[in-house]
Design a protein around this motif. Structure first.
Motif, PDB file in Angstrom:
ATOM      1  N   VAL A 216      79.106 -57.017  58.990  1.00 49.80           N
ATOM      2  CA  VAL A 216      79.517 -55.682  58.741  1.00 49.80           C
ATOM      3  C   VAL A 216      78.633 -54.840  58.392  1.00 49.80           C
TER       4      VAL A 216
ATOM      5  N   CYS B  47      82.806 -63.883  44.612  1.00 54.67           N
ATOM      6  CA  CYS B  47      83.395 -62.899  45.276  1.00 54.67           C
ATOM      7  C   CYS B  47      83.451 -61.282  44.573  1.00 54.67           C
TER       8      CYS B  47
ATOM      9  N   MET C 103      89.864 -57.402  51.759  1.00 60.20           N
ATOM     10  CA  MET C 103      89.801 -58.734  52.711  1.00 60.20           C
ATOM     11  C   MET C 103      89.272 -59.960  52.066  1.00 60.20           C
ATOM     12  N   ALA C 104      88.271 -59.694  51.307  1.00 58.74           N
ATOM     13  CA  ALA C 104      87.697 -61.127  50.783  1.00 58.74           C
ATOM     14  C   ALA C 104      88.655 -61.565  49.813  1.00 58.74           C
TER      15      ALA C 104
ATOM     16  N   MET D 122      78.887 -54.870  47.610  1.00 61.21           N
ATOM     17  CA  MET D 122      79.495 -54.213  48.824  1.00 61.21           C
ATOM     18  C   MET D 122      79.697 -52.833  48.467  1.00 61.21           C
TER      19      MET D 122
ATOM     20  N   PHE E 144      86.466 -54.355  52.816  1.00 59.34           N
ATOM     21  CA  PHE E 144      86.003 -55.536  52.567  1.00 59.34           C
ATOM     22  C   PHE E 144      86.265 -56.293  51.375  1.00 59.34           C
TER      23      PHE E 144
ATOM     24  N   GLN F  63      81.777 -58.361  45.741  1.00 62.71           N
ATOM     25  CA  GLN F  63      82.455 -56.983  45.859  1.00 62.71           C
ATOM     26  C   GLN F  63      81.654 -55.890  45.152  1.00 62.71           C
TER      27      GLN F  63
ATOM     28  N   ALA G  61      80.164 -60.270  55.667  1.00 63.09           N
ATOM     29  CA  ALA G  61      79.520 -59.160  54.983  1.00 63.09           C
ATOM     30  C   ALA G  61      78.346 -58.770  55.669  1.00 63.09           C
TER      31      ALA G  61
ATOM     32  N   TYR H 293      86.027 -51.904  58.542  1.00 63.44           N
ATOM     33  CA  TYR H 293      86.085 -53.625  57.946  1.00 63.44           C
ATOM     34  C   TYR H 293      85.227 -53.262  56.400  1.00 63.44           C
ATOM     35  N   TYR H 294      84.090 -52.531  56.701  1.00 67.85           N
ATOM     36  CA  TYR H 294      83.207 -52.472  55.108  1.00 67.85           C
ATOM     37  C   TYR H 294      83.868 -52.000  54.331  1.00 67.85           C
TER      38      TYR H 294
END
Length: 231
Positions: A26, A100, A55-56, A107, A52, A104, A23, A48-49
């Motif tokens: 990114v 996570c 993906m996590a 982010m 995320f 999340q 993280a 990717y951001y």
């Protein structure tokens, strides 16, 4: 249970540290390439951001493979009780999920807090807006699925690999549904069609399905741990 939890925690901390490091990488990559100030961008770091949170969740799916295989075997060989290990496993799944979930939320909120240029790609970050229960429910479900597939792959590698592939396709399908639910203009259009009732019931039905599947998975994990033989 306490010793088993601490045993599993050492692996969880390392896994989550790698996810946190990704993280940070990114975010730093976005700043270094000027993505936050660009009105539109195809920057790789930005992609990717945006992806995320999903993906996590997929990383949690992969992390869970070892929980009921190598971690279970090592834990029982070191004297852990099967019932204690099972409840420690629940604590670790909860720990992963909460960690996570917090990541999340951060982010998803960071671009707005930092004043990044708005763009359609952030739709993926808004997938869980208004549904705070959705992401932790998904994280818990994918970890239970990962535990089950890990045990299956130990016994039947070909079948286990096939189930992994099918699970990945299922996750892609769920991602597409979540993106659709996050697109308010598309949902308003669907609500006006003859299928409007189905779309309005979809979030609740999905949550109920995940909860039931998770409960069934927990039962299978409990049985597998009770019958597990250290060799």
């Amino acid at each position: 249970m306490g010793k088993s939890f601490r045993f599993l925690l050492q692996f969880a901390v390392g896994n989550l540290a790698s996810l946190l490091g990704f993280a940070v990488l990114v975010i730093a990559g976005c700043y270094l390439t000027g993505a936050p100030a660009a009105a539109s961008s195809t920057n790789l770091f930005e992609k990717y951001y945006a992806m995320f949170p999903l993906m996590a969740a997929f990383c949690l799916f992969l992390f869970a493979f070892a929980l009921c295989t190598s971690n279970l075997r090592l834990g029982l060989s070191m004297g852990a009780r099967r019932s204690g290990f099972f409840w420690a496993l629940q604590g670790i799944i909860l720990f992963y999920t909460l960690a996570c979930w917090a990541l999340q939320l951060f982010m998803s909120a960071f671009p707005g807090l930092a004043g990044w240029a708005a763009r359609e790609r952030w739709l993926l970050l808004r997938v869980f807006d208004g549904r705070p229960w959705a992401y932790p429910l998904i994280c818990g479900a994918v970890m239970i699925l990962g535990c089950l597939i890990g045990m299956l792959m130990v016994r039947h590698k070909v079948l286990g690999t096939l189930v992994v592939v099918l699970s990945v396709f299922a996750m892609i399908g769920v991602t597409m549904v979540l993106m659709l639910l996050a697109d308010t203009s598309m949902m308003d259009f669907l609500y006006d069609t003859q299928w409007g009732g189905m779309w309005s019931a979809l979030p609740g039905a999905t949550a109920a399905g995940l909860a039931l599947a998770s409960a069934g998975g927990e039962y299978l994990i409990w049985r597998a741990i009770q019958r597990f033989v250290v060799r």
